[in-house]
Design a protein around this motif. Structure first.
Motif, PDB file in Angstrom:
ATOM      1  N   PRO A  28       0.800  -1.233   0.000  1.00  0.00           N
ATOM      2  CA  PRO A  28       0.000   0.000   0.000  1.00  0.00           C
ATOM      3  C   PRO A  28       0.828   1.277   0.000  1.00  0.00           C
ATOM      4  CG  PRO A  28      -0.829  -1.568   1.627  1.00  0.00           C
ATOM      5  CD  PRO A  28       0.464  -2.111   1.129  1.00  0.00           C
ATOM      6  N   ARG A  29       1.952   1.279   0.715  1.00  0.00           N
ATOM      7  CA  ARG A  29       2.721   2.525   0.770  1.00  0.00           C
ATOM      8  C   ARG A  29       3.311   2.865  -0.587  1.00  0.00           C
ATOM      9  NH1 ARG A  29       7.892   4.546   3.994  1.00  0.00           N
ATOM     10  NH2 ARG A  29       7.568   6.752   3.600  1.00  0.00           N
ATOM     11  N   ALA A  30       3.805   1.859  -1.294  1.00  0.00           N
ATOM     12  CA  ALA A  30       4.341   2.104  -2.631  1.00  0.00           C
ATOM     13  C   ALA A  30       3.257   2.643  -3.555  1.00  0.00           C
ATOM     14  CB  ALA A  30       4.934   0.816  -3.201  1.00  0.00           C
ATOM     15  N   VAL A  31       2.053   2.104  -3.426  1.00  0.00           N
ATOM     16  CA  VAL A  31       0.930   2.583  -4.244  1.00  0.00           C
ATOM     17  C   VAL A  31       0.654   4.054  -3.946  1.00  0.00           C
ATOM     18  CG1 VAL A  31      -1.535   2.340  -4.702  1.00  0.00           C
ATOM     19  CG2 VAL A  31      -0.093   0.295  -4.464  1.00  0.00           C
ATOM     20  N   ARG A  32       0.657   4.423  -2.660  1.00  0.00           N
ATOM     21  CA  ARG A  32       0.399   5.819  -2.286  1.00  0.00           C
ATOM     22  C   ARG A  32       1.487   6.744  -2.804  1.00  0.00           C
ATOM     23  NH1 ARG A  32      -1.280   3.377   2.615  1.00  0.00           N
ATOM     24  NH2 ARG A  32       0.746   3.805   3.569  1.00  0.00           N
ATOM     25  N   LEU A  33       2.741   6.312  -2.682  1.00  0.00           N
ATOM     26  CA  LEU A  33       3.846   7.147  -3.161  1.00  0.00           C
ATOM     27  C   LEU A  33       3.739   7.389  -4.663  1.00  0.00           C
ATOM     28  CD1 LEU A  33       6.896   5.629  -1.208  1.00  0.00           C
ATOM     29  CD2 LEU A  33       5.878   7.893  -0.890  1.00  0.00           C
ATOM     30  N   GLN A  34       3.451   6.335  -5.418  1.00  0.00           N
ATOM     31  CA  GLN A  34       3.340   6.486  -6.862  1.00  0.00           C
ATOM     32  C   GLN A  34       2.127   7.336  -7.231  1.00  0.00           C
ATOM     33  OE1 GLN A  34       5.503   5.832  -8.985  1.00  0.00           O
ATOM     34  NE2 GLN A  34       4.642   5.299 -10.981  1.00  0.00           N
ATOM     35  N   ALA A  35       1.029   7.157  -6.487  1.00  0.00           N
ATOM     36  CA  ALA A  35      -0.165   7.957  -6.763  1.00  0.00           C
ATOM     37  C   ALA A  35       0.104   9.434  -6.506  1.00  0.00           C
ATOM     38  CB  ALA A  35      -1.326   7.470  -5.901  1.00  0.00           C
ATOM     39  N   ASP A  36       0.813   9.734  -5.417  1.00  0.00           N
ATOM     40  CA  ASP A  36       1.149  11.129  -5.118  1.00  0.00           C
ATOM     41  C   ASP A  36       2.056  11.714  -6.205  1.00  0.00           C
ATOM     42  OD1 ASP A  36      -0.349  11.078  -2.811  1.00  0.00           O
ATOM     43  OD2 ASP A  36       1.363  10.749  -1.477  1.00  0.00           O
ATOM     44  N   ALA A  37       3.013  10.911  -6.665  1.00  0.00           N
ATOM     45  CA  ALA A  37       3.916  11.389  -7.714  1.00  0.00           C
ATOM     46  C   ALA A  37       3.154  11.641  -9.005  1.00  0.00           C
ATOM     47  CB  ALA A  37       5.029  10.367  -7.950  1.00  0.00           C
ATOM     48  N   PHE A  38       2.217  10.751  -9.317  1.00  0.00           N
ATOM     49  CA  PHE A  38       1.456  10.924 -10.552  1.00  0.00           C
ATOM     50  C   PHE A  38       0.555  12.150 -10.467  1.00  0.00           C
ATOM     51  CE2 PHE A  38      -2.003   9.680 -13.543  1.00  0.00           C
ATOM     52  CZ  PHE A  38      -1.230   9.748 -14.690  1.00  0.00           C
ATOM     53  N   LYS A  39      -0.032  12.379  -9.294  1.00  0.00           N
ATOM     54  CA  LYS A  39      -0.832  13.592  -9.101  1.00  0.00           C
ATOM     55  C   LYS A  39       0.023  14.830  -9.326  1.00  0.00           C
ATOM     56  CE  LYS A  39      -1.539  15.222  -5.011  1.00  0.00           C
ATOM     57  NZ  LYS A  39      -1.967  15.397  -3.604  1.00  0.00           N
ATOM     58  N   CYS A  40       1.234  14.807  -8.819  1.00  0.00           N
ATOM     59  CA  CYS A  40       2.143  15.934  -8.988  1.00  0.00           C
ATOM     60  C   CYS A  40       2.498  16.121 -10.460  1.00  0.00           C
ATOM     61  CB  CYS A  40       3.398  15.693  -8.150  1.00  0.00           C
ATOM     62  SG  CYS A  40       4.481  17.116  -7.985  1.00  0.00           S
ATOM     63  N   LEU A  41       2.732  15.012 -11.149  1.00  0.00           N
ATOM     64  CA  LEU A  41       3.078  15.080 -12.573  1.00  0.00           C
ATOM     65  C   LEU A  41       1.936  15.699 -13.382  1.00  0.00           C
ATOM     66  CD1 LEU A  41       4.762  12.215 -14.552  1.00  0.00           C
ATOM     67  CD2 LEU A  41       2.838  13.438 -15.516  1.00  0.00           C
ATOM     68  N   VAL A  42       0.714  15.241 -13.101  1.00  0.00           N
ATOM     69  CA  VAL A  42      -0.441  15.780 -13.824  1.00  0.00           C
ATOM     70  C   VAL A  42      -0.631  17.261 -13.505  1.00  0.00           C
ATOM     71  CG1 VAL A  42      -2.949  15.650 -14.066  1.00  0.00           C
ATOM     72  CG2 VAL A  42      -1.585  13.550 -14.007  1.00  0.00           C
ATOM     73  N   THR A  43      -0.399  17.627 -12.238  1.00  0.00           N
ATOM     74  CA  THR A  43      -0.474  19.038 -11.866  1.00  0.00           C
ATOM     75  C   THR A  43       0.513  19.859 -12.696  1.00  0.00           C
ATOM     76  OG1 THR A  43      -1.149  18.510  -9.604  1.00  0.00           O
ATOM     77  CG2 THR A  43      -0.185  20.694  -9.977  1.00  0.00           C
ATOM     78  N   GLY A  44       1.714  19.325 -12.880  1.00  0.00           N
ATOM     79  CA  GLY A  44       2.701  20.015 -13.701  1.00  0.00           C
ATOM     80  C   GLY A  44       2.244  20.164 -15.136  1.00  0.00           C
ATOM     81  N   GLN A  45       1.599  19.131 -15.680  1.00  0.00           N
ATOM     82  CA  GLN A  45       1.089  19.221 -17.045  1.00  0.00           C
ATOM     83  C   GLN A  45      -0.018  20.276 -17.154  1.00  0.00           C
ATOM     84  OE1 GLN A  45       0.096  15.072 -17.571  1.00  0.00           O
ATOM     85  NE2 GLN A  45       1.947  14.703 -18.765  1.00  0.00           N
ATOM     86  N   ILE A  46      -0.850  20.359 -16.112  1.00  0.00           N
ATOM     87  CA  ILE A  46      -1.901  21.382 -16.098  1.00  0.00           C
ATOM     88  C   ILE A  46      -1.280  22.770 -16.031  1.00  0.00           C
ATOM     89  CG2 ILE A  46      -3.806  22.338 -14.744  1.00  0.00           C
ATOM     90  CD1 ILE A  46      -4.451  19.434 -13.911  1.00  0.00           C
ATOM     91  N   LEU A  47      -0.284  22.941 -15.172  1.00  0.00           N
ATOM     92  CA  LEU A  47       0.388  24.233 -15.059  1.00  0.00           C
ATOM     93  C   LEU A  47       1.023  24.639 -16.385  1.00  0.00           C
ATOM     94  CD1 LEU A  47       2.141  23.819 -11.591  1.00  0.00           C
ATOM     95  CD2 LEU A  47       0.266  25.390 -12.130  1.00  0.00           C
ATOM     96  N   GLU A  48       1.604  23.667 -17.081  1.00  0.00           N
ATOM     97  CA  GLU A  48       2.228  23.959 -18.370  1.00  0.00           C
ATOM     98  C   GLU A  48       1.178  24.380 -19.392  1.00  0.00           C
ATOM     99  OE1 GLU A  48       5.547  21.736 -20.980  1.00  0.00           O
ATOM    100  OE2 GLU A  48       3.646  20.665 -20.847  1.00  0.00           O
TER     101      GLU A  48
END
Length: 268
Positions: free
Chosen positions: A120-140
């Motif tokens: 579960p922790r690995a899943v949460r870490l990857q989910a948080d990273a993906f959320k951050c990545l998508v946020t960056g794409q939105i900002l761009e």
């Protein structure tokens, strides 16, 4: 972009074997009963492609047990996620959109399947990273708000879009190898700065007029002074990445991580 691997003499047999296992994992993860999907996925995951994020996972694992069973799958997960974002970028740029969505989703699905086995922790870490990545794409995509500094906005975008997966690569390598939590935190900071520096180095190589690259944002055109200032920012990010390594134990893994900063500078 130049291959981010280090000089051959820095690789010991165990690391070479781990990198080969990652390639095998990518081949297995991109298998499909549908030839079109399999061929498209394997084309992007072909051997010899850049493998910075898996490399970070494997080097981070050197601060714990590099032979732990979750290390190589974690390295495959971050690379599959990286490859999937390339396909979804095609959608944002309106080229082969339907194909890009399908292949990107296929790769995300395979990454998720592997990730579930890491806990579960690995899943949460990857989910948080993906959320951050998508946020960056939105900002761009949206650009800076009125009155906001476009350069600061661009650097924030790069930290989210380019730094998120390199940061989580270090975290997952530490987590799956049983390395201490403080090591994971250190590697996440290092990874984010390295990711930003690598993207800036790419912008220095291709400072397209009118594109939202740092040289253009600094002056409206990639002039010599703007290029110099952008290079200084890239060097600052590299220095920040190297400085972040200070708390880590000295040894081959820390040396290899520092050499990746040198590689970024050399390819700019």
């Amino acid at each position: 972009m130049a291959n981010p691997t280090l000089a051959d003499h820095t690789w010991e047999p165990e690391l070479r074997a781990a990198l080969a296992a990652v390639e095998d994992g990518l081949v297995e993860a991109t298998r499909s009963d549908m030839p079109f999907i399999a061929e498209a996925a394997r084309h992007l995951a072909r051997p010899g492609s850049r493998r910075l994020r898996p490399l970070l996972v494997l080097l981070a694992a050197r601060f714990g047990d590099p032979g732990a069973p979750g290390v190589v799958p974690a390295a495959v997960v971050v690379e599959l996620t990286h490859l999937a974002t390339h396909y979804h970028d095609d959608v944002r740029h309106e080229t082969n959109a339907s194909v890009a969505v399908l292949i990107g989703d296929f790769l995300f699905a395979r990454a998720s399947r592997l990730l579930a086995g890491l806990g579960p922790r690995a899943v949460r870490l990857q989910a948080d990273a993906f959320k951050c990545l998508v946020t960056g794409q939105i900002l761009e995509t949206t650009g800076p708000s009125d009155g906001h500094d476009p350069v600061a906005h661009h650097l924030r975008t790069l930290a989210a879009r380019s730094g998120s997966l390199t940061a989580v690569s270090g975290r997952l390598g530490a987590l799956t190898s049983g390395a201490p939590e403080e090591v994971a935190d250190t590697l996440a900071v290092y990874g984010e700065r390295l990711g930003v520096a690598r993207h800036l180095a790419a912008e220095l190589r291709s400072p397209i007029h009118g594109a939202p690259t740092l040289p253009v944002l600094l002056s409206g055109d990639p002039t010599a002074p703007a290029m110099t200032e952008a290079r200084h920012e890239m060097l600052r990010q590299c220095a920040a990445a190297r400085e972040a390594l200070t708390p880590l134990p000295t040894g081959p893994a820390r040396t290899a991580l520092a050499e990746l900063c040198d590689t970024v500078v050399q390819t700019a």
